[in-house]
Scaffold this motif. Structure first.
Motif, mmCIF file in Angstrom:
data_model
loop_
_atom_site.group_PDB
_atom_site.id
_atom_site.type_symbol
_atom_site.label_atom_id
_atom_site.label_comp_id
_atom_site.label_asym_id
_atom_site.label_seq_id
_atom_site.Cartn_x
_atom_site.Cartn_y
_atom_site.Cartn_z
ATOM 1 N N LEU A 165 43.152 36.634 43.918
ATOM 2 C CA LEU A 165 42.415 37.640 44.692
ATOM 3 C C LEU A 165 40.927 37.603 44.386
ATOM 4 C CD1 LEU A 165 44.816 40.736 44.561
ATOM 5 C CD2 LEU A 165 44.657 38.929 46.288
ATOM 6 N N SER A 166 40.588 37.459 43.111
ATOM 7 C CA SER A 166 39.176 37.441 42.731
ATOM 8 C C SER A 166 38.453 36.267 43.366
ATOM 9 C CB SER A 166 39.050 37.374 41.202
ATOM 10 O OG SER A 166 37.700 37.286 40.812
ATOM 11 N N ARG A 167 39.073 35.099 43.307
ATOM 12 C CA ARG A 167 38.425 33.903 43.851
ATOM 13 C C ARG A 167 38.369 33.926 45.377
ATOM 14 N NH1 ARG A 167 41.313 29.393 39.852
ATOM 15 N NH2 ARG A 167 39.847 29.599 38.104
ATOM 16 N N TYR A 168 39.493 34.274 45.996
ATOM 17 C CA TYR A 168 39.533 34.196 47.462
ATOM 18 C C TYR A 168 38.666 35.275 48.118
ATOM 19 C CZ TYR A 168 41.243 33.816 52.238
ATOM 20 O OH TYR A 168 41.303 33.649 53.601
ATOM 21 N N PHE A 169 38.780 36.510 47.622
ATOM 22 C CA PHE A 169 38.064 37.623 48.257
ATOM 23 C C PHE A 169 36.713 37.913 47.603
ATOM 24 C CE2 PHE A 169 42.522 38.381 49.375
ATOM 25 C CZ PHE A 169 42.419 38.583 50.747
ATOM 26 N N GLY A 170 36.398 37.217 46.519
ATOM 27 C CA GLY A 170 35.097 37.407 45.884
ATOM 28 C C GLY A 170 34.971 38.722 45.151
ATOM 29 N N VAL A 171 36.030 39.181 44.531
ATOM 30 C CA VAL A 171 35.983 40.424 43.756
ATOM 31 C C VAL A 171 35.357 40.113 42.395
ATOM 32 C CG1 VAL A 171 37.291 42.342 42.803
ATOM 33 C CG2 VAL A 171 38.063 41.232 44.912
ATOM 34 N N GLU A 172 34.209 40.734 42.107
ATOM 35 C CA GLU A 172 33.467 40.405 40.888
ATOM 36 C C GLU A 172 33.489 41.515 39.843
ATOM 37 O OE1 GLU A 172 30.156 37.449 41.511
ATOM 38 O OE2 GLU A 172 29.964 38.581 43.379
ATOM 39 N N GLU A 173 34.333 42.519 40.068
ATOM 40 C CA GLU A 173 34.557 43.512 39.018
ATOM 41 C C GLU A 173 35.438 42.877 37.936
ATOM 42 O OE1 GLU A 173 33.500 46.492 38.303
ATOM 43 O OE2 GLU A 173 32.251 46.752 40.102
ATOM 44 N N PRO A 174 35.149 43.109 36.656
ATOM 45 C CA PRO A 174 35.991 42.549 35.597
ATOM 46 C C PRO A 174 37.440 43.005 35.742
ATOM 47 C CG PRO A 174 33.945 43.389 34.674
ATOM 48 C CD PRO A 174 33.982 43.845 36.104
ATOM 49 N N ILE A 175 38.347 42.078 35.574
ATOM 50 C CA ILE A 175 39.762 42.396 35.792
ATOM 51 C C ILE A 175 40.306 43.354 34.742
ATOM 52 C CG2 ILE A 175 40.205 40.212 36.959
ATOM 53 C CD1 ILE A 175 41.453 39.174 34.385
ATOM 54 N N ASN A 176 39.662 43.453 33.577
ATOM 55 C CA ASN A 176 40.146 44.356 32.527
ATOM 56 C C ASN A 176 39.296 45.610 32.402
ATOM 57 O OD1 ASN A 176 38.005 42.809 31.592
ATOM 58 N ND2 ASN A 176 38.751 42.730 29.487
ATOM 59 N N SER A 177 38.503 45.914 33.438
ATOM 60 C CA SER A 177 37.770 47.186 33.477
ATOM 61 C C SER A 177 38.557 48.198 34.296
ATOM 62 C CB SER A 177 36.385 46.992 34.100
ATOM 63 O OG SER A 177 36.492 46.700 35.486
ATOM 64 N N THR A 178 38.305 49.463 34.082
ATOM 65 C CA THR A 178 39.009 50.518 34.828
ATOM 66 C C THR A 178 38.767 50.381 36.322
ATOM 67 O OG1 THR A 178 38.822 52.008 32.938
ATOM 68 C CG2 THR A 178 39.292 53.005 35.084
ATOM 69 N N LEU A 179 37.508 50.180 36.706
ATOM 70 C CA LEU A 179 37.166 50.038 38.117
ATOM 71 C C LEU A 179 37.778 48.773 38.700
ATOM 72 C CD1 LEU A 179 35.629 51.129 40.559
ATOM 73 C CD2 LEU A 179 33.591 49.882 39.754
ATOM 74 N N GLY A 180 37.747 47.692 37.913
ATOM 75 C CA GLY A 180 38.311 46.436 38.387
ATOM 76 C C GLY A 180 39.799 46.541 38.642
ATOM 77 N N LYS A 181 40.537 47.129 37.716
ATOM 78 C CA LYS A 181 41.984 47.277 37.881
ATOM 79 C C LYS A 181 42.298 48.083 39.135
ATOM 80 C CE LYS A 181 43.111 46.948 32.954
ATOM 81 N NZ LYS A 181 43.559 47.666 31.747
ATOM 82 N N LYS A 182 41.510 49.149 39.369
ATOM 83 C CA LYS A 182 41.728 49.993 40.546
ATOM 84 C C LYS A 182 41.467 49.194 41.831
ATOM 85 C CE LYS A 182 40.290 54.483 42.483
ATOM 86 N NZ LYS A 182 39.817 54.038 43.792
ATOM 87 N N GLU A 183 40.374 48.429 41.836
ATOM 88 C CA GLU A 183 40.017 47.672 43.032
ATOM 89 C C GLU A 183 41.055 46.591 43.332
ATOM 90 O OE1 GLU A 183 36.238 45.085 44.823
ATOM 91 O OE2 GLU A 183 35.971 46.397 43.074
ATOM 92 N N PHE A 184 41.492 45.884 42.303
ATOM 93 C CA PHE A 184 42.488 44.829 42.503
ATOM 94 C C PHE A 184 43.832 45.404 42.942
ATOM 95 C CE2 PHE A 184 39.596 42.168 39.975
ATOM 96 C CZ PHE A 184 39.664 40.983 40.684
ATOM 97 N N THR A 185 44.215 46.517 42.349
ATOM 98 C CA THR A 185 45.496 47.130 42.698
ATOM 99 C C THR A 185 45.508 47.574 44.158
ATOM 100 O OG1 THR A 185 45.848 47.872 40.418
ATOM 101 C CG2 THR A 185 47.104 48.999 42.143
ATOM 102 N N GLU A 186 44.422 48.197 44.588
ATOM 103 C CA GLU A 186 44.330 48.654 45.979
ATOM 104 C C GLU A 186 44.326 47.476 46.949
ATOM 105 O OE1 GLU A 186 40.862 51.098 46.070
ATOM 106 O OE2 GLU A 186 41.872 52.848 45.157
ATOM 107 N N LEU A 187 43.597 46.415 46.599
ATOM 108 C CA LEU A 187 43.561 45.220 47.464
ATOM 109 C C LEU A 187 44.942 44.584 47.541
ATOM 110 C CD1 LEU A 187 42.164 43.002 49.089
ATOM 111 C CD2 LEU A 187 41.461 41.953 46.912
ATOM 112 N N ALA A 188 45.583 44.429 46.390
ATOM 113 C CA ALA A 188 46.913 43.803 46.365
ATOM 114 C C ALA A 188 47.909 44.601 47.182
ATOM 115 C CB ALA A 188 47.391 43.671 44.915
#
Length: 347
Positions: A141-164
């Motif tokens: 998800l990070s590579r394909y969609f260009g998500v640059e929030e750290p995967i182990n940050s609170t905001l990053g986890k929220k963003e990845f979970t919502e996208l997934a």
């Protein structure tokens, strides 16, 4: 191009034939998911087969001893997973009548089952629309969609979970979750991903912006702790000295040898170290360095020294934590990997 369709199309052509993919049995899926956490499939598959052979049903697992579970787990690391599994199996017997739950809201309440594992089991066993988000999914998800929030940050986890979760809507959950996880494991790998033959590369943010080696981002790791373990090997009349590790530290409840932990690798030359040895093994004891190892854990580096004992005496009343057991019995007990490796060479 539809992201989900391409992922599923790739999966049908490239998926590995793994035993837990041919069942909807939540117990079997649970076994595979816990065993494969932070473990390569190649390493985890023999353990999965071994556990399923010894414990074909959750009832069999629940009736096992902790010693038996840890012995089967030996070499996998993260031994709390094995202990948690035993606790979970007992929970399933007590709370669910021996029927492993398949709904996310019930799974998440079981010990050792977090959001990822609950999503995996509920989607694979019950086709529940819950997106899995593990390391492989983060990376894709990070590579394909260009998500640059750290995967182990609170905001990053929220963003990845919502996208997934948004991507799994209107999909067959079991198929899609397996597909994106497998894609991350085999195609969009952490190192040397197969970008030149990737069906997603034309619309991949990381590929287009030369960020494949950068994404996903991760916050700085915690500081690695260094420790120095000095083990003492006492063998007499087919018996060996051993002790069981206490709770609250690595390898808890597993078995190793009498141990003195020091602050560095030179402290064993100092008088205080020798005073401790004589306190444990008598004034006439002699020691000989047998082996030195460097053992790597996730957040610790253990420098291990093994010393052979000669002319030793142990007061078992004074040192009740030390036991003398038959070598063959000792080999049957669960040990940390560094101890089992030593046993194979020296005992």
């Amino acid at each position: 191009m539809n992201f989900q369709n391409e992922i599923i199309k790739w999966y049908k052509l490239n998926k590995r034939d793994l035993p837990w993919r041919s069942t909807t049995d939540a117990y079997v899926i649970w076994l595979s998911e816990i065993i494969l956490q932070q473990t390569r499939v190649e390493q985890g598959l023999p353990y999965f087969n071994k556990f399923l052979q010894h414990f074909p049903k959750v009832e069999d697992f629940a009736n096992a001893s902790e010693t038996h579970v840890l012995k089967l787990w030996q070499g996998l690391g993260y031994y709390s997973r094995g202990r948690n599994m035993l606790f979970t199996a007992k929970q399933v017997m007590e709370l669910h009548g021996g029927i492993f739950p398949v709904k996310y809201d019930e799974l998440i309440k079981l010990k050792g089952i977090g959001e990822y594992t609950a999503a995996a089991i509920s989607s694979f066993a019950n086709n529940q629309s819950k997106a899995v988000v593990d390391g492989n999914v983060f990376r894709v998800l990070s590579r394909y969609f260009g998500v640059e929030e750290p995967i182990n940050s609170t905001l990053g986890k929220k963003e990845f979970t919502e996208l997934a979760q948004s991507l799994i809507e209107d999909q067959q959950p079991s198929l899609y979750n397996q597909a994106i996880m497998e894609f991350g494991a085999l195609q969009c790998k952490p190192k040397s991903p197969l970008c030149s033959i990737c069906p997603l590369r034309l619309n991949c943010f990381a590929f287009k912006h030369n960020k494949v080696d950068i994404l996903p981002l991760k916050l700085k790791k915690v500081k690695i702790r260094e420790r120095w373990f000095n083990y003492f090997i006492g063998v007499k009349d087919d018996h060996v000295l051993t002790k069981q590790r206490k709770p609250g530290d690595i390898w808890e409840q597993m078995y190793d040898f009498p141990l003195i932990e020091t602050l560095d690798n030179e402290e064993y030359l100092k008088p205080d170290f020798w005073n401790q040895i004589k306190y444990l093994f008598g004034n006439e004891v002699n020691i000989k360095l047998l082996s030195q190892k460097k053992h790597l854990l996730t957040h610790q580096i253990i420098y291990v020294q093994f010393f052979g004992l000669d002319n030793y005496i142990v007061n078992f009343n004074l040192h009740a934590e030390i036991k003398s057991v038959l070598i063959e019995d000792f080999k049957a007990l669960p040990h940390p990997k560094v101890i089992s490796n030593f046993i194979e060479t020296y005992l």
